[in-house]
Design a protein around this motif. Structure first.
Motif, PDB file in Angstrom:
ATOM      1  N   VAL A 207       7.411   8.745   4.535  1.00  0.00           N
ATOM      2  CA  VAL A 207       7.302   9.566   3.452  1.00  0.00           C
ATOM      3  C   VAL A 207       8.736   9.119   2.447  1.00  0.00           C
ATOM      4  N   GLN A 208       8.229   8.955   1.030  1.00  0.00           N
ATOM      5  CA  GLN A 208       8.902   8.733  -0.139  1.00  0.00           C
ATOM      6  C   GLN A 208       9.473   7.105  -0.097  1.00  0.00           C
ATOM      7  N   GLN A 209       8.661   6.429   0.822  1.00  0.00           N
ATOM      8  CA  GLN A 209       8.782   4.808   0.441  1.00  0.00           C
ATOM      9  C   GLN A 209       8.007   4.405  -0.528  1.00  0.00           C
ATOM     10  N   PRO A 210       8.562   3.409  -1.237  1.00  0.00           N
ATOM     11  CA  PRO A 210       7.718   2.933  -2.461  1.00  0.00           C
ATOM     12  C   PRO A 210       6.627   2.126  -2.022  1.00  0.00           C
ATOM     13  N   ALA A 217       1.939   1.379  -8.975  1.00  0.00           N
ATOM     14  CA  ALA A 217       3.122   1.536  -8.384  1.00  0.00           C
ATOM     15  C   ALA A 217       2.960   2.970  -8.075  1.00  0.00           C
ATOM     16  N   GLY A 218       3.531   3.285  -6.795  1.00  0.00           N
ATOM     17  CA  GLY A 218       3.606   4.909  -6.407  1.00  0.00           C
ATOM     18  C   GLY A 218       4.351   4.836  -5.085  1.00  0.00           C
ATOM     19  N   LYS A 219       4.126   5.718  -4.343  1.00  0.00           N
ATOM     20  CA  LYS A 219       5.066   6.126  -3.006  1.00  0.00           C
ATOM     21  C   LYS A 219       3.995   6.817  -2.039  1.00  0.00           C
ATOM     22  N   VAL A 220       4.700   6.776  -0.793  1.00  0.00           N
ATOM     23  CA  VAL A 220       3.999   7.409   0.157  1.00  0.00           C
ATOM     24  C   VAL A 220       4.578   8.972   0.373  1.00  0.00           C
ATOM     25  N   LEU A 237      -1.041   8.379  -0.375  1.00  0.00           N
ATOM     26  CA  LEU A 237      -0.278   7.706  -1.547  1.00  0.00           C
ATOM     27  C   LEU A 237      -0.319   8.247  -2.779  1.00  0.00           C
ATOM     28  N   THR A 238       0.585   8.553  -3.684  1.00  0.00           N
ATOM     29  CA  THR A 238       0.850   9.286  -4.758  1.00  0.00           C
ATOM     30  C   THR A 238       1.206   8.263  -5.771  1.00  0.00           C
ATOM     31  N   PHE A 239       0.515   8.347  -6.896  1.00  0.00           N
ATOM     32  CA  PHE A 239       0.687   7.415  -8.149  1.00  0.00           C
ATOM     33  C   PHE A 239       0.889   8.172  -9.312  1.00  0.00           C
ATOM     34  N   PRO A 240       1.795   7.886 -10.141  1.00  0.00           N
ATOM     35  CA  PRO A 240       1.862   8.501 -11.557  1.00  0.00           C
ATOM     36  C   PRO A 240       1.209   7.997 -12.584  1.00  0.00           C
ATOM     37  N   MET A 241      -0.228   7.874 -12.303  1.00  0.00           N
ATOM     38  CA  MET A 241      -1.182   7.002 -13.236  1.00  0.00           C
ATOM     39  C   MET A 241      -2.480   7.438 -12.896  1.00  0.00           C
ATOM     40  N   ALA A 242      -3.239   7.167 -13.771  1.00  0.00           N
ATOM     41  CA  ALA A 242      -4.992   7.548 -13.605  1.00  0.00           C
ATOM     42  C   ALA A 242      -5.475   6.743 -12.575  1.00  0.00           C
ATOM     43  N   PHE A 281      -6.005   8.169   3.139  1.00  0.00           N
ATOM     44  CA  PHE A 281      -6.377   6.930   4.020  1.00  0.00           C
ATOM     45  C   PHE A 281      -6.351   7.336   5.582  1.00  0.00           C
ATOM     46  N   ASP A 282      -7.520   7.164   6.016  1.00  0.00           N
ATOM     47  CA  ASP A 282      -7.487   7.345   7.547  1.00  0.00           C
ATOM     48  C   ASP A 282      -7.460   5.836   8.240  1.00  0.00           C
ATOM     49  N   LEU A 283      -6.517   5.597   8.960  1.00  0.00           N
ATOM     50  CA  LEU A 283      -6.383   4.120   9.508  1.00  0.00           C
ATOM     51  C   LEU A 283      -6.749   4.184  11.184  1.00  0.00           C
ATOM     52  N   ALA A 284      -7.355   3.135  11.444  1.00  0.00           N
ATOM     53  CA  ALA A 284      -7.784   3.088  13.044  1.00  0.00           C
ATOM     54  C   ALA A 284      -6.652   2.658  13.684  1.00  0.00           C
TER      55      ALA A 284
END
Length: 320
Positions: A207-210, A217-220, A237-242, A281-284
């Motif tokens: 959490v909060q890692q870029p 550009a975003g962060k976890v 992941l969260t991104f300040p863009m569309a 995202f779900d990772l195996a």
């Protein structure tokens, strides 16, 4: 000749409208049109901003009818009385399919090459939406003097950008003796003809890692075990863009081996420069670090795609 009571006649009309929904992908009629460059002035190129090109698309664009929906106004919609005391009268009185009364066509547009990034519903236009008796199906101007856009506000774009599905809606129903629906207009499409990959090596999935690479550009914002399913790790992941230019996201081990991953959700909030996008995202595999690869559309441009289609009620197997 015995006359039909008004109540029965109204119920019969409603029943007809409730049952009248047709959909087909194999037998729908098509219109082939040519794409032309947008008349909007060209903007200075950036990674996220499409620019108009000086030449039209070389191959035609196919627009296909997928379905037709007709919904009559409910005769008791304005009453809203709870006649039975069980709270279900509003459901009974609601318009068929819980849709807005009127006519709707579901269409799909397939560019011959490149990928669809977006359909600009505000810049797209519908000049004609009528039955074959000449009756317009478009909504009339509202009390504020502006009619609702006939193109639905939530187009659906295929994951690989190969097509965009949208609806054309009108508040009017076709005449009783109509046999076909006609629609003509122009779609403002944002297209891309190539892809480029940008990767963040050794990204820390905490959490909060870029997380950034190229124009993305975003962060976890969340990490943990998923609430359901067989995945070993869920990452938000969260991104300040569309992220309209984003074609896909991949996860690799530090050695470069692909980690099986699927996107379980996506949400976009805000408008313009204040847009925020969240992707889950779900990772195996449960990993603390991964190489995150962003596949980004390139050579973005806008084109106007004029189209005209006509369809009857015979959308079923063997229709002509």
């Amino acid at each position: 000749m015995t006359s039909i009571p008004p109540v029965r006649r109204t119920c019969a009309l409603l029943a007809l409208s409730v049952g009248l929904v047709v959909a087909s992908t194999a037998c729908a009629q098509r219109a082939v049109v040519a794409a032309t460059p947008s008349a909007r002035p060209a903007e200075r190129p950036t990674a996220a901003t499409p620019t108009a090109t000086s030449s039209a698309a070389a191959a035609p664009v196919a627009v296909q009818v997928l379905g037709l929906r007709l919904v009559a106004p409910s005769p008791n919609a304005a009453g809203g009385a709870d006649r039975g005391g069980d709270g279900k009268d509003k459901e009974v009185d609601a318009p068929a399919f819980f849709a807005t009364p009127g006519t709707a066509l579901v269409l799909v547009c397939r560019p011959p090459e490149g990928g669809v990034i977006a359909l600009d519903t505000d810049a797209s236009t519908i000049a004609v939406f009528r039955d074959d008796r000449g009756n317009s199906l478009l909504a009339s101007a509202s009390k504020r003097g502006r009619a609702k856009s006939p193109i639905g506000g939530f187009p659906v774009i295929a994951g690989d950008g190969s097509a965009v599905r949208f609806e054309v809606e009108g508040s009017q129903l076709p005449a009783a003796d109509a046999t076909a629906i006609e629609v003509e207009g122009s779609l403002r499409l944002r297209l891309a003809s190539g892809k480029a990959s940008h990767q963040h090596d050794g990204a820390i999935l905490a959490v909060q890692q870029p997380i950034s690479a190229g124009p993305i550009a975003g962060k976890v914002t969340k990490v943990g075990a998923p609430e359901w399913g067989d995945a070993k790790l869920q990452v938000e992941l969260t991104f300040p863009m569309a992220l309209e230019q984003l074609a896909g996201v991949r996860f690799l081990t530090p050695e470069g081996k692909a980690i099986k991953a699927s996107q379980s959700s996506s949400m976009r909030m805000g408008i313009g420069a204040k847009t925020t996008t969240k992707m889950t995202f779900d990772l195996a595999a449960k990993v603390e670090r991964a190489t995150v690869v962003f596949d980004v559309w390139t050579d973005l441009r806008e084109v106007d795609v004029p189209f005209a289609v006509s369809t009857g009620l015979g959308l079923g197997r063997g229709a002509r």
